[in-house]
Design a protein around this motif. Structure first.
Motif, PDB file in Angstrom:
ATOM      1  N   MET A 146       7.564 -11.395  20.433  1.00  0.00           N
ATOM      2  CA  MET A 146       7.741  -9.954  20.219  1.00  0.00           C
ATOM      3  C   MET A 146       7.038  -9.538  18.927  1.00  0.00           C
ATOM      4  SD  MET A 146      11.788  -9.670  19.180  1.00  0.00           S
ATOM      5  CE  MET A 146      11.558  -7.960  18.723  1.00  0.00           C
ATOM      6  N   PRO A 147       5.702  -9.400  18.976  1.00  0.00           N
ATOM      7  CA  PRO A 147       4.983  -8.978  17.780  1.00  0.00           C
ATOM      8  C   PRO A 147       5.418  -7.596  17.301  1.00  0.00           C
ATOM      9  CG  PRO A 147       3.470  -9.736  19.480  1.00  0.00           C
ATOM     10  CD  PRO A 147       4.806  -9.602  20.117  1.00  0.00           C
ATOM     11  N   ASP A 148       5.267  -7.401  16.015  1.00  0.00           N
ATOM     12  CA  ASP A 148       5.465  -6.101  15.385  1.00  0.00           C
ATOM     13  C   ASP A 148       4.092  -5.443  15.291  1.00  0.00           C
ATOM     14  OD1 ASP A 148       5.260  -4.513  12.738  1.00  0.00           O
ATOM     15  OD2 ASP A 148       7.428  -4.647  13.027  1.00  0.00           O
ATOM     16  N   ALA A 149       3.974  -4.204  15.773  1.00  0.00           N
ATOM     17  CA  ALA A 149       2.668  -3.549  15.819  1.00  0.00           C
ATOM     18  C   ALA A 149       2.027  -3.431  14.442  1.00  0.00           C
ATOM     19  CB  ALA A 149       2.799  -2.164  16.451  1.00  0.00           C
ATOM     20  N   GLN A 150       2.833  -3.415  13.415  1.00  0.00           N
ATOM     21  CA  GLN A 150       2.317  -3.337  12.048  1.00  0.00           C
ATOM     22  C   GLN A 150       1.918  -4.719  11.542  1.00  0.00           C
ATOM     23  OE1 GLN A 150       4.327  -1.139   8.502  1.00  0.00           O
ATOM     24  NE2 GLN A 150       5.332  -3.114   8.639  1.00  0.00           N
ATOM     25  N   PHE A 151       2.843  -5.678  11.587  1.00  0.00           N
ATOM     26  CA  PHE A 151       2.569  -7.013  11.052  1.00  0.00           C
ATOM     27  C   PHE A 151       1.443  -7.721  11.804  1.00  0.00           C
ATOM     28  CE2 PHE A 151       7.018  -7.118   9.188  1.00  0.00           C
ATOM     29  CZ  PHE A 151       6.595  -7.160   7.877  1.00  0.00           C
ATOM     30  N   ILE A 152       1.280  -7.423  13.084  1.00  0.00           N
ATOM     31  CA  ILE A 152       0.245  -8.100  13.873  1.00  0.00           C
ATOM     32  C   ILE A 152      -1.136  -7.512  13.588  1.00  0.00           C
ATOM     33  CG2 ILE A 152       0.222  -6.701  15.987  1.00  0.00           C
ATOM     34  CD1 ILE A 152       0.492 -10.554  15.811  1.00  0.00           C
ATOM     35  N   GLY A 207      -6.938 -12.177   1.347  1.00  0.00           N
ATOM     36  CA  GLY A 207      -6.131 -12.431   2.536  1.00  0.00           C
ATOM     37  C   GLY A 207      -5.397 -11.188   2.998  1.00  0.00           C
ATOM     38  N   MET A 208      -4.960 -11.226   4.253  1.00  0.00           N
ATOM     39  CA  MET A 208      -4.316 -10.053   4.857  1.00  0.00           C
ATOM     40  C   MET A 208      -2.879 -10.371   5.272  1.00  0.00           C
ATOM     41  SD  MET A 208      -5.620  -7.039   5.121  1.00  0.00           S
ATOM     42  CE  MET A 208      -7.170  -6.134   4.998  1.00  0.00           C
ATOM     43  N   LYS A 209      -2.071 -10.800   4.308  1.00  0.00           N
ATOM     44  CA  LYS A 209      -0.659 -11.027   4.572  1.00  0.00           C
ATOM     45  C   LYS A 209       0.164 -10.147   3.646  1.00  0.00           C
ATOM     46  CE  LYS A 209      -1.066 -15.753   6.325  1.00  0.00           C
ATOM     47  NZ  LYS A 209      -0.565 -17.136   6.248  1.00  0.00           N
ATOM     48  N   GLY A 210       1.466 -10.156   3.847  1.00  0.00           N
ATOM     49  CA  GLY A 210       2.337  -9.369   2.998  1.00  0.00           C
ATOM     50  C   GLY A 210       2.017  -7.887   3.078  1.00  0.00           C
ATOM     51  N   LEU A 211       2.124  -7.202   1.935  1.00  0.00           N
ATOM     52  CA  LEU A 211       1.960  -5.753   1.926  1.00  0.00           C
ATOM     53  C   LEU A 211       0.565  -5.319   2.355  1.00  0.00           C
ATOM     54  CD1 LEU A 211       3.843  -4.469  -1.248  1.00  0.00           C
ATOM     55  CD2 LEU A 211       4.411  -4.059   1.137  1.00  0.00           C
ATOM     56  N   LEU A 212      -0.456  -6.119   2.050  1.00  0.00           N
ATOM     57  CA  LEU A 212      -1.804  -5.741   2.444  1.00  0.00           C
ATOM     58  C   LEU A 212      -1.954  -5.776   3.969  1.00  0.00           C
ATOM     59  CD1 LEU A 212      -4.271  -4.790   0.928  1.00  0.00           C
ATOM     60  CD2 LEU A 212      -5.164  -7.119   1.005  1.00  0.00           C
ATOM     61  N   GLY A 213      -1.378  -6.789   4.612  1.00  0.00           N
ATOM     62  CA  GLY A 213      -1.400  -6.844   6.070  1.00  0.00           C
ATOM     63  C   GLY A 213      -0.615  -5.709   6.695  1.00  0.00           C
ATOM     64  N   VAL A 214       0.515  -5.366   6.081  1.00  0.00           N
ATOM     65  CA  VAL A 214       1.318  -4.234   6.545  1.00  0.00           C
ATOM     66  C   VAL A 214       0.500  -2.942   6.458  1.00  0.00           C
ATOM     67  CG1 VAL A 214       3.304  -2.794   5.929  1.00  0.00           C
ATOM     68  CG2 VAL A 214       3.550  -5.274   6.030  1.00  0.00           C
ATOM     69  N   ALA A 215      -0.183  -2.765   5.322  1.00  0.00           N
ATOM     70  CA  ALA A 215      -1.007  -1.570   5.135  1.00  0.00           C
ATOM     71  C   ALA A 215      -2.123  -1.515   6.172  1.00  0.00           C
ATOM     72  CB  ALA A 215      -1.585  -1.572   3.714  1.00  0.00           C
ATOM     73  N   LEU A 216      -2.748  -2.647   6.443  1.00  0.00           N
ATOM     74  CA  LEU A 216      -3.796  -2.696   7.460  1.00  0.00           C
ATOM     75  C   LEU A 216      -3.250  -2.282   8.819  1.00  0.00           C
ATOM     76  CD1 LEU A 216      -6.634  -3.496   8.503  1.00  0.00           C
ATOM     77  CD2 LEU A 216      -5.727  -5.827   8.790  1.00  0.00           C
ATOM     78  N   GLY A 217      -2.064  -2.801   9.172  1.00  0.00           N
ATOM     79  CA  GLY A 217      -1.483  -2.480  10.472  1.00  0.00           C
ATOM     80  C   GLY A 217      -1.205  -1.004  10.643  1.00  0.00           C
ATOM     81  N   GLY A 218      -0.616  -0.383   9.630  1.00  0.00           N
ATOM     82  CA  GLY A 218      -0.341   1.045   9.719  1.00  0.00           C
ATOM     83  C   GLY A 218      -1.604   1.873   9.794  1.00  0.00           C
ATOM     84  N   GLY A 276       8.651 -13.589  16.664  1.00  0.00           N
ATOM     85  CA  GLY A 276       7.370 -12.893  16.670  1.00  0.00           C
ATOM     86  C   GLY A 276       7.265 -11.683  15.780  1.00  0.00           C
ATOM     87  N   GLU A 277       8.389 -11.075  15.397  1.00  0.00           N
ATOM     88  CA  GLU A 277       8.276  -9.861  14.587  1.00  0.00           C
ATOM     89  C   GLU A 277       7.640 -10.137  13.233  1.00  0.00           C
ATOM     90  OE1 GLU A 277      12.255  -8.787  12.341  1.00  0.00           O
ATOM     91  OE2 GLU A 277      12.705  -9.307  14.416  1.00  0.00           O
ATOM     92  N   ASN A 278       7.645 -11.407  12.815  1.00  0.00           N
ATOM     93  CA  ASN A 278       7.067 -11.775  11.530  1.00  0.00           C
ATOM     94  C   ASN A 278       5.753 -12.534  11.660  1.00  0.00           C
ATOM     95  OD1 ASN A 278       8.971 -10.851   9.361  1.00  0.00           O
ATOM     96  ND2 ASN A 278      10.404 -11.957  10.672  1.00  0.00           N
ATOM     97  N   PHE A 279       5.084 -12.416  12.807  1.00  0.00           N
ATOM     98  CA  PHE A 279       3.719 -12.924  12.902  1.00  0.00           C
ATOM     99  C   PHE A 279       2.817 -12.014  12.057  1.00  0.00           C
ATOM    100  CE2 PHE A 279       4.533 -14.438  17.538  1.00  0.00           C
ATOM    101  CZ  PHE A 279       5.081 -15.627  17.074  1.00  0.00           C
ATOM    102  N   HIS A 280       2.234 -12.543  11.005  1.00  0.00           N
ATOM    103  CA  HIS A 280       1.321 -11.774  10.167  1.00  0.00           C
ATOM    104  C   HIS A 280      -0.090 -11.978  10.692  1.00  0.00           C
ATOM    105  CE1 HIS A 280       3.964 -10.496   6.722  1.00  0.00           C
ATOM    106  NE2 HIS A 280       4.748 -11.340   7.366  1.00  0.00           N
ATOM    107  N   GLY A 281      -0.446 -11.202  11.683  1.00  0.00           N
ATOM    108  CA  GLY A 281      -1.751 -11.307  12.312  1.00  0.00           C
ATOM    109  C   GLY A 281      -1.737 -12.242  13.508  1.00  0.00           C
ATOM    110  N   PRO A 282      -2.711 -12.097  14.399  1.00  0.00           N
ATOM    111  CA  PRO A 282      -2.765 -12.911  15.627  1.00  0.00           C
ATOM    112  C   PRO A 282      -2.859 -14.408  15.378  1.00  0.00           C
ATOM    113  CG  PRO A 282      -4.229 -11.020  15.792  1.00  0.00           C
ATOM    114  CD  PRO A 282      -3.765 -11.065  14.376  1.00  0.00           C
ATOM    115  N   ALA A 283      -3.447 -14.822  14.265  1.00  0.00           N
ATOM    116  CA  ALA A 283      -3.583 -16.258  13.996  1.00  0.00           C
ATOM    117  C   ALA A 283      -2.214 -16.939  13.914  1.00  0.00           C
ATOM    118  CB  ALA A 283      -4.371 -16.488  12.712  1.00  0.00           C
ATOM    119  N   ALA A 316      -1.044   0.369  -1.416  1.00  0.00           N
ATOM    120  CA  ALA A 316      -1.866  -0.541  -0.612  1.00  0.00           C
ATOM    121  C   ALA A 316      -2.555   0.201   0.522  1.00  0.00           C
ATOM    122  CB  ALA A 316      -1.000  -1.678  -0.062  1.00  0.00           C
ATOM    123  N   VAL A 317      -1.814   1.075   1.212  1.00  0.00           N
ATOM    124  CA  VAL A 317      -2.426   1.857   2.292  1.00  0.00           C
ATOM    125  C   VAL A 317      -3.535   2.732   1.744  1.00  0.00           C
ATOM    126  CG1 VAL A 317      -2.046   3.613   4.055  1.00  0.00           C
ATOM    127  CG2 VAL A 317      -0.318   1.840   3.683  1.00  0.00           C
TER     128      VAL A 317
END
Length: 356
Positions: free
Chosen positions: A265-271, A92-103, A243-250, A62-63
């Motif tokens: 407590m957002p996760d820098a990757q998931f957010i 959409g940008m959730k799950g592994l795709l959102g994780v890849a975007l965050g990294g 907050g660690e499981n907020f998938h994006g700011p929305a 994904a990354v």
């Protein structure tokens, strides 16, 4: 300056000890190391993580797939972020795709700040400062947690977070009280249920813990059960943390609207990386919510310096076994590295040893 190439390296990063939770044990951290090279010679570094080794190949792919969409673009992280959101809108940008975007976003911002010769916080208009740090560990019973508390004190942390969610509440309570006795009154204790309880059980256990002097109770029910979280938060005097499981700011915006917690407590990757974090920190400021971090201690240290409502930094050092510089923790505080970007430099010998 343009993005020339992006390298991805899947590894199983070593940990000082296994992290046991109510849903399983992590003995090595599955990471995808991300190295962004520009046509001007700058290299930005970050990583993405996934808890299950079985999913590491999927995260790496994904990354790499998102990275392919960025080659040749100017190194303007916000613009690249917006470009990727547009390209992936249908999926959409959730799950592994959102994780890849965050990294990937973190690595792009790291390259951007390195090109300016500044730590990321300073490049964002903030100054480096000490951050109140807590030691984050796994699930330990009342006997084993004493040694963990003593280790926390010896390492100079201001707080300790332990996992709970034993088969019985009596075991939870015993672990909490043993940790509190060992820590004393000057060191905070947080607990994390990792979404392991049903709403009725969570309400009962959290109410029973309300007089134990905890800094917060974290994720007692499913992370997306905002109504349930709101009911628990309303019933307690102890702050509720999510907050660690907020998938994006929305998703953070929705949680704030639902009054689902007292803290975030957002996760820098998931957010969704630095770009998503900056939006999240603005939401926390508007709502008046103290904002802490979740893992990703290198990037989080820089980002919390630029967060108006910064609260605590979590120290669960997933990449520490692959990184050159040790963390600087003294008198309960973590001092971010005063080096360009996020500060990550890989120990290539260790990366090679732990590469998948």
């Amino acid at each position: 300056m343009k993005i020339a190439s992006i390298r991805t390296t899947p590894v199983l990063a070593p940990l000082p000890r296994a992290v046991r939770t109510a849903s399983g044990t992590i003995d090595r951290f599955p990471l995808v190391l991300i190295d962004v090279s520009t046509d001007s010679g700058w290299v930005g570094r970050a990583y993405a993580q996934v808890y299950l080794p079985e999913l590491l190949p999927a995260l790496e792919r994904a990354v790499a797939s998102l990275a392919d969409m960025t080659i040749g673009l100017p190194l303007a992280p916000r613009d690249v972020h917006a470009h990727l959101l547009r390209r992936c809108r249908l999926f959409g940008m959730k799950g592994l795709l959102g994780v890849a975007l965050g990294g990937l976003d973190m690595a792009l911002w790291d390259a951007w700040a390195r090109a300016r010769g500044e730590p990321l916080a300073r490049a964002l208009g903030a100054e480096l400062r000490p951050l109140r740090a807590y030691h984050s560990v796994g699930l330990y019973d009342a006997t084993a947690v004493v040694a963990i508390a003593q280790e926390t004190l010896a390492a100079g942390f201001s707080g300790l977070k332990i996992k709970v969610g034993f088969p019985t509440f009596a075991e939870d309570l015993a672990a909490v009280r043993a940790a509190k006795r060992a820590l004393g009154n000057s060191t905070a204790l947080m607990i994390d249920y990792n979404q392991s309880l049903t709403l009725p059980e969570a309400m009962a256990r959290c109410k029973a813990l309300d007089d134990e002097g905890l800094e917060w109770i974290e994720e007692p029910v499913l992370a997306d059960d905002l109504e349930g979280c709101a009911r628990i938060a309303e019933a307690l005097t102890t702050p509720l943390q999510i907050g660690e499981n907020f998938h994006g700011p929305a998703e953070m915006r929705a949680a704030i609207a639902a009054r689902a917690s007292d803290l975030v407590m957002p996760d820098a990757q998931f957010i969704h990386g630095v770009t998503g974090w900056l939006e999240a920190s603005a939401l926390a400021r508007t709502a008046g919510l103290p904002m802490s971090s979740h893992t990703f201690v290198e990037a989080s240290a820089q980002l919390l310096c630029a967060t108006p409502t910064a609260h605590w930094i979590e120290v669960l050092d997933a990449a520490g076994g692959l990184r050159h510089a040790p963390l600087n923790i003294k008198d309960g505080m973590l001092m971010p590295w005063d080096t360009p970007g996020i500060g990550l430099e890989w120990r290539e010998d260790r990366v090679a040893r732990h590469r998948v």
